[in-house]
Design an enzyme around this catalytic site. Structure first.
Site: not given
Length: 282
Positions: A200, A222, A170, A138, A103
């Site tokens: 950004e 962005d 950001k 992410k 597994r």
């Protein structure tokens, strides 16, 4: 293309932890109960759909950590395309050991192959352009290193592995620090000469300030529509690296690549991929 493998010693703590989670306090009680200790078998990892293979190194390590005496033969290299029905790996030896590692090996192989396959699909849409597909942070907690390795197997490139890799300013940093000019001035004053700086922007006005102040190596454009991206690329005129991000998928990526950006980042590669069906058959 041949991809360099990570040293097993880097992967081993992650795989060992997954095995310990699966085996629990009492081991594989089903196998211990019904499988004779001296039973041996030859098992195969088979692809049940077309895909771009990844995770073979990790799957093999899972079997070897359960039982170093198992003989593992890999027939499909990471980064190789496979077809439904192809045998990716053979494992020979103790039946109990193979069943106990099954597994965890399949979990890694299916997920990493899913990332590689999703990446290859986006890369194919950028053919004929200079754009490179890259991932983001992410990622699934605990699986970042292998998900990012799978992106490479799919023909993509890696963004930061952690917050400590580079300065990436950001929108929230800009808001908290007082604007584009303020964050760039701060980074110029404090950042090491060895550290890359990316910022950004959401608008062409912000981009103009970035180019005026200087100090950025990369600009993250962005959620800009293709026409705005074209204007941004023209405004940059090769002075810094351009990266497009936001709503990147197979329906949008070709138009984004055609704008002339250098990189296209997609969080979906590692947060919304579909696990590929790979099975183990005795």
């Amino acid at each position: 293309m041949t991809y360099p493998a990570l040293p097993d010693m880097i992967l081993e703590p992650m795989v060992r932890s997954a095995l310990m989670e699966d085996l629990g306090a009492n081991g594989d009680i089903t196998t211990l109960t019904v499988i004779p200790a001296d039973a041996t078998y030859s098992a195969r990892l088979n692809a049940r759909e077309d895909a771009v293979v990844s995770g073979m190194q990790v799957a093999a390590l899972a079997f070897r950590l359960v039982d170093s005496a198992l003989r593992v033969t890999t027939h499909a290299a990471d980064g190789q395309r496979c077809s439904k029905g192809d045998t990716l790996m053979e494992i020979e030896g103790s039946a109990a050991s193979i069943l106990s590692g099954e597994r965890v090996a399949l979990n890694y192989a299916g997920r990493m192959t899913g990332v590689a396959t999703a990446t290859a699909a986006l890369v194919a849409e950028t053919k004929g352009t200079k754009a490179r597909i890259t991932c983001t942070r992410k990622t699934t907690p605990g699986l970042r290193i292998v998900e990012k390795q799978a992106v490479l197997h799919g023909g993509g490139f890696n963004h930061r592995f952690s917050l400590s890799d580079a300065i990436l300013i950001k929108d929230n940093h800009i808001a908290a620090a007082g604007g584009v000019r303020a964050v760039l001035e701060a980074s110029k004053a404090r950042a090491s000469h060895m550290m890359k700086v990316e910022i950004e922007v959401d608008t062409l006005d912000q981009l103009a300030v970035v180019l005026e102040v200087g100090g950025a190596d990369v600009v993250l454009l962005d959620n800009m529509p293709p026409e705005m991206l074209k204007q941004a690329v023209a405004l940059v005129d090769g002075r810094i690296v351009t990266e497009a991000s936001g709503n990147i998928n197979r329906n949008t990526v070709a138009a984004v690549a055609a704008t002339g950006v250098d990189y296209i980042s997609s969080g979906a590669l590692t947060h919304s991929y579909r696990t590929i069906d790979i099975g183990l058959d005795f």
